[in-house]
Design a protein around this motif. Structure first.
Motif, mmCIF file in Angstrom:
data_model
loop_
_atom_site.group_PDB
_atom_site.id
_atom_site.type_symbol
_atom_site.label_atom_id
_atom_site.label_comp_id
_atom_site.label_asym_id
_atom_site.label_seq_id
_atom_site.Cartn_x
_atom_site.Cartn_y
_atom_site.Cartn_z
ATOM 1 N N ASP A 193 0.814 -1.219 0.000
ATOM 2 C CA ASP A 193 0.000 0.000 0.000
ATOM 3 C C ASP A 193 0.841 1.258 0.000
ATOM 4 N N MET A 194 2.038 1.183 0.602
ATOM 5 C CA MET A 194 2.885 2.365 0.624
ATOM 6 C C MET A 194 4.319 1.943 0.874
ATOM 7 N N VAL A 195 5.242 2.783 0.449
ATOM 8 C CA VAL A 195 6.659 2.527 0.659
ATOM 9 C C VAL A 195 7.171 3.563 1.650
ATOM 10 N N PHE A 196 7.928 3.097 2.660
ATOM 11 C CA PHE A 196 8.482 4.009 3.656
ATOM 12 C C PHE A 196 9.993 3.881 3.650
ATOM 13 N N VAL A 197 10.686 4.987 3.431
ATOM 14 C CA VAL A 197 12.147 4.926 3.506
ATOM 15 C C VAL A 197 12.645 6.082 4.355
ATOM 16 N N GLY A 198 13.859 5.937 4.836
ATOM 17 C CA GLY A 198 14.513 7.049 5.501
ATOM 18 C C GLY A 198 15.338 7.780 4.466
ATOM 19 N N ALA A 199 16.240 8.643 4.893
ATOM 20 C CA ALA A 199 17.115 9.313 3.936
ATOM 21 C C ALA A 199 18.452 9.601 4.593
ATOM 22 N N ASP A 200 19.530 9.429 3.817
ATOM 23 C CA ASP A 200 20.833 9.870 4.312
ATOM 24 C C ASP A 200 20.936 11.369 4.158
ATOM 25 N N GLY A 201 20.297 11.882 3.119
ATOM 26 C CA GLY A 201 20.317 13.318 2.906
ATOM 27 C C GLY A 201 19.139 13.688 2.021
ATOM 28 N N VAL A 202 18.633 14.898 2.214
ATOM 29 C CA VAL A 202 17.573 15.413 1.355
ATOM 30 C C VAL A 202 18.174 16.566 0.574
ATOM 31 N N VAL A 203 18.124 16.492 -0.751
ATOM 32 C CA VAL A 203 18.814 17.500 -1.550
ATOM 33 C C VAL A 203 17.869 18.619 -1.957
ATOM 34 N N GLU A 204 18.460 19.640 -2.553
ATOM 35 C CA GLU A 204 17.715 20.855 -2.825
ATOM 36 C C GLU A 204 16.526 20.659 -3.746
ATOM 37 N N SER A 205 16.611 19.685 -4.652
ATOM 38 C CA SER A 205 15.509 19.495 -5.583
ATOM 39 C C SER A 205 14.315 18.846 -4.898
ATOM 40 N N GLY A 206 14.508 18.359 -3.677
ATOM 41 C CA GLY A 206 13.440 17.630 -3.003
ATOM 42 C C GLY A 206 13.640 16.135 -3.123
ATOM 43 N N GLY A 207 14.683 15.708 -3.847
ATOM 44 C CA GLY A 207 14.970 14.285 -3.945
ATOM 45 C C GLY A 207 15.759 13.829 -2.731
ATOM 46 N N ILE A 208 15.992 12.519 -2.652
ATOM 47 C CA ILE A 208 16.747 12.032 -1.496
ATOM 48 C C ILE A 208 17.928 11.187 -1.929
ATOM 49 N N ILE A 209 18.906 11.161 -1.034
ATOM 50 C CA ILE A 209 20.041 10.269 -1.227
ATOM 51 C C ILE A 209 19.920 9.226 -0.140
ATOM 52 N N ASN A 210 19.886 7.993 -0.538
ATOM 53 C CA ASN A 210 19.675 6.944 0.449
ATOM 54 C C ASN A 210 20.410 5.692 -0.005
ATOM 55 N N MET A 211 20.294 4.667 0.805
ATOM 56 C CA MET A 211 20.988 3.424 0.523
ATOM 57 C C MET A 211 20.669 2.909 -0.876
ATOM 58 N N MET A 212 21.638 2.268 -1.486
ATOM 59 C CA MET A 212 21.482 1.734 -2.832
ATOM 60 C C MET A 212 20.245 0.855 -2.916
ATOM 61 N N GLY A 213 19.418 1.091 -3.914
ATOM 62 C CA GLY A 213 18.201 0.302 -4.042
ATOM 63 C C GLY A 213 16.954 1.150 -3.857
ATOM 64 N N THR A 214 17.112 2.301 -3.221
ATOM 65 C CA THR A 214 15.950 3.156 -2.981
ATOM 66 C C THR A 214 15.361 3.670 -4.288
ATOM 67 N N TYR A 215 16.218 4.085 -5.200
ATOM 68 C CA TYR A 215 15.756 4.621 -6.478
ATOM 69 C C TYR A 215 14.967 3.573 -7.238
ATOM 70 N N GLN A 216 15.495 2.366 -7.227
ATOM 71 C CA GLN A 216 14.833 1.261 -7.915
ATOM 72 C C GLN A 216 13.429 1.058 -7.368
ATOM 73 N N ILE A 217 13.329 1.002 -6.041
ATOM 74 C CA ILE A 217 12.024 0.787 -5.413
ATOM 75 C C ILE A 217 11.081 1.938 -5.718
ATOM 76 N N ALA A 218 11.611 3.162 -5.703
ATOM 77 C CA ALA A 218 10.749 4.319 -5.977
ATOM 78 C C ALA A 218 10.223 4.259 -7.409
ATOM 79 N N LEU A 219 11.054 3.833 -8.346
ATOM 80 C CA LEU A 219 10.616 3.724 -9.732
ATOM 81 C C LEU A 219 9.500 2.710 -9.878
ATOM 82 N N VAL A 220 9.692 1.544 -9.229
ATOM 83 C CA VAL A 220 8.664 0.510 -9.331
ATOM 84 C C VAL A 220 7.371 1.001 -8.687
ATOM 85 N N ALA A 221 7.497 1.625 -7.514
ATOM 86 C CA ALA A 221 6.302 2.108 -6.817
ATOM 87 C C ALA A 221 5.571 3.148 -7.661
#
Lengths: 349, 417
Positions: free
Chosen positions: A238-266
């Motif tokens: 129903d939802m994906v919950f992640v933390g963040a190592d850093g939140v960048v100026e564009s509003g995106g996040i830098i997080n552990m490898m694999g986060t981007y992949q999961i966000a794309l699928v979601a």
């Protein structure tokens, strides 16, 4: 190959310890002691055995302490040990210490963000009407010490804000071990919400195993997945919950490898992606693609020897652009990704 | 006791749901009720703002509970609370400025008292500045005092200056109520004139020979289209009828009366006709903090069709419809299920829907939701009385109109502080 100190620490706190990883960490630890010793020698101040990097490392060893808190505590120690008599002198010392911390580990975003935030606070405080240098200095030290509490309170605030979004009967997908997300789930379990968690393994750290352990202790139904099984199970999520190592100026996040992949699928399956991050992780970075950030490398143990002509992708983190994120839960409130740049502008300009 | 009666009346009207139709009427009545509450509220000498805030919260809680789906009520309650805090803050900083001047003029010889007063004044001003701002990165490391501390520091600042200030304080308390009531009057004025202010922007968006699509009937859309017609734009309107209430029929009639070429279509035909449309202009029931829209049922369908065919989807909403909450389950929590009689004729279907026969649970259920949730990514533009904005910009308007402390409208449990 050089290993990112930040991810080394995270693995130390949250990862599963394997024997060859232990061997690597021993070797890395001896290396750190040597560099620490050099800092003392090069330190500059006459006869002072104080090194901000050592101080930082001491604080960082505690597993429950956020990076930014450790950084700010280290800078507070600099103020305490400083012999400066005016605010300008103190600021210059702090700037030097902050720069050396940042250059010691260029891969840690919350370290950089924490240092910048504290420097900004010092500048603003010195601009206020504190006529007495000593009172200003003690106020700075006091606020820096309090920052640990602020960070802890921040996690509580974030947990409270996210409670409404976790409804009974929902399935949450979690990636990586984030202390903030852990707090969110803990509070939901304490509020007797009925939900279940799908937890990715999170190779190479395998921090997902540790998270599954913690959740099982709270009697939350947990299911472990390998990282490749995310798309397979995404339709029951129903939802994906992640933390963040850093939140960048564009509003995106830098997080552990694999986060981007999961966000794309979601995103492709119309599932919301929620990020839980404290506000001191907001950083003045604007990566345009995955390779735009400094590399943070983490050696991967495949269990079998790899021939030397085979290259291995050892980056420990990735960047998730803001269009794949739905909402950010921070101690400043619930934010859409577009608000992040607003907050940063208010702080730095 | 007189303040109880109109409040009870409004609560009853809200809970009956058909007594007051439309967010504009609701918003206006709420604002007028709160204005009378404020003017009748007796305020103590110290912490006047706190007393007003408590009174408004007490009534606001009841009003919101009477009809949680009508978000305009909560919006206006929070706007009034924000107004009280703002007026109090501006009075405090003005008073501090006054304090400074009088301290300098009265006690020329007393230098350290001067210094004290200026230091405390500056500190108070700094504290006051930081309380009204919502928590931000800038205030992260500071001690953020509780918002109620603002009126208290102002009163303690007054006390330290002696009796010459007591006369000032009573005039300040009258001034606070007066300022707040003036601001609430402005708010009511804004609510009443929101249609005109939105309609003024019509000429920029509707061009010659365009085809506009709308769904159901919204007074804002009506005024918007009329304003463009007044400015001699010639355009055509497709009206989707908006089942099951068929308010699109009424809209079509009004448009024709004003001389606009209109085509009436069913909701199901929207996808078929959308490729011939230049722009979709619709009204909204409420706009949430993430830019999502609560709109009459069928709107999500139109928004999806518009996105598929790259047609701009423009939402018109007065600022009283702007809600600071984030929707976490809008289809369920912010929706209203209306009577099945709007869909089916009871006479013909009474045996299918008989709860009394057999197992007590009929095989035919009728679900008649009143609202739809349109996610922010489907909306191209919001036109409010404050101008045209992106969905991702709505948080700025919300920060202007509301305070972070008021998101949950609840009276504080303890009497003190």
């Amino acid at each position: 190959m050089s290993m990112s100190a930040y991810y080394q620490t995270r693995a130390a706190h949250h990862g599963v310890v394997t024997s060859d990883w232990l061997a690597q960490s021993q070797e890395a630890a001896t290396r750190a002691v040597v560099t620490g010793g050099q800092e003392i020698v090069d330190g500059g101040k006459s006869g002072r055995a104080f090194s901000v990097i050592d101080e930082f490392n001491n604080w960082r060893k505690q597993p429950d302490l956020a990076e930014a808190v450790a950084a700010i505590r280290a800078l507070a120690a600099v103020i305490r040990n400083s012999e400066a008599k005016t605010m300008m002198e103190l600021e210059i010392e702090l700037k030097k210490a902050s720069d050396s911390l940042k250059s010691w580990d260029t891969t840690s975003i919350s370290l950089t963000a924490g240092c910048d935030l504290f420097m900004r606070y010092v500048t603003r405080t010195s601009a206020l009407e504190y006529e007495d240098f000593n009172s200003a200095r003690s106020r700075l030290i006091e606020r820096a010490e309090k920052f640990g509490e602020i960070s802890y309170k921040a996690r509580k605030i974030i947990a409270m804000l996210s409670q409404d979004f976790i409804f009974d009967g929902c399935t949450i997908l979690v990636h990586g071990f984030s202390r903030v997300v852990m707090e969110v789930l803990k509070m939901a379990a304490q509020n007797k919400k009925l939900f279940r968690v799908l937890c990715t393994e999170g190779r190479p750290d395998r921090s997902g195993l540790r998270l599954a352990n913690e959740l099982a202790k709270l009697d939350v139904p947990v299911k472990l997945l390998i990282d490749s099984a995310v798309a397979y199970t995404m339709d029951e999520v129903d939802m994906v919950f992640v933390g963040a190592d850093g939140v960048v100026e564009s509003g995106g996040i830098i997080n552990m490898m694999g986060t981007y992949q999961i966000a794309l699928v979601a995103h492709s399956m119309n599932k919301p992606v929620y990020v839980a991050a404290e506000s001191y992780k907001f950083a003045r970075l604007y990566p345009l693609d995955q390779k735009d950030m400094g590399p943070a490398l983490r050696p991967i143990d495949f269990g079998v020897p790899i021939p030397s002509k085979v290259e291995v992708e050892t980056s420990a983190r990735d960047y998730t652009p803001p269009q794949y994120l739905t909402l950010l839960f921070t101690d400043l409130g619930v934010l859409t990704p577009s608000v992040v740049s607003d907050e940063l502008i208010q702080l730095y300009l | 006791m007189t303040q109880i009666e109109p409040q009870n009346q409004l609560t009853l009207d809200l809970s009956r749901k058909h007594k007051i139709e439309g967010s504009q009427a609701t918003a206006r009545q709420t604002a007028e009720l709160l204005r009378s509450v404020i003017s009748q509220q007796r305020v103590p000498y110290t912490n006047q703002a706190g007393a007003l805030i408590d009174a408004v919260k007490a009534i606001g809680e009841q009003l919101i509970a009477a009809n949680p789906v009508e978000l305009a009520v909560g919006n206006i309650v929070r706007r009034v609370l924000h107004i009280i805090r703002e007026e109090d803050l501006s009075l405090t900083t003005a008073a501090i400025g006054g304090l400074n001047l009088s301290a300098v003029s009265d006690d020329e010889n007393d230098d350290d008292r001067d210094g004290d007063s200026t230091l405390s004044a500056a500190a108070v001003a700094a504290a006051a500045r930081s309380t009204l701002r919502p928590p931000s990165l800038q205030t992260l490391l500071e001690d953020t005092p509780v918002s109620a501390a603002v009126p208290q520091t102002s009163s303690s600042g007054g006390d330290s200056e002696g009796k010459s200030k007591s006369a000032d304080k009573s005039s300040r308390s009258r001034k606070l109520k007066h300022d707040v009531i003036e601001a609430v009057n402005e708010l009511i004025q804004d609510i009443v004139t929101c249609h005109e202010q939105i309609a003024e922007q019509a000429v920029e968006h509707i061009h010659q020979n365009e085809v506009i699509l709308t769904l159901g009937s919204s007074r804002t859309v009506l005024e918007f289209l009329f304003a463009a017609k007044e400015k001699k734009r010639s355009f055509r309107v497709f009206v989707a009828e908006g089942a099951p209430r068929y308010q699109g029929h009424l809209l079509a009639k009004e448009l024709v009366a004003r001389g606009l070429q209109t085509t009436l279509i069913t909701d199901s035909a929207v996808f078929a006709m959308i490729s011939r449309v230049n722009m979709v202009i619709v009204g909204a029931h409420a706009v949430m903090a993430n830019g999502g829209v609560i709109a009459p049922v069928g709107m999500n369908l139109v928004a999806l069709a518009a996105q598929k065919h790259a047609v701009p989807f423009v939402v018109l909403a007065g600022s009283h419809k702007l809600c600071p909450l984030y929707p976490h389950n809008p289809e369920v929590l912010l929706n209203e299920l209306r009577s099945p009689s709007e869909l089916l004729d009871f006479g013909e279907f009474s045996d299918c829907m008989d709860f009394g026969s057999g197992s007590g649970s009929p095989l035919l259920h009728v679900v008649n939701p009143a609202f739809d949730y349109v996610p922010p990514k489907l909306v191209s533009l919001f036109i409010t009385d404050a101008g045209g904005h992106n969905p991702s910009y709505m948080y700025r308007l919300i920060a202007d109109y509301y305070s972070a402390d008021d998101l949950v409208v609840q009276r504080r449990a303890t009497a003190g502080n």
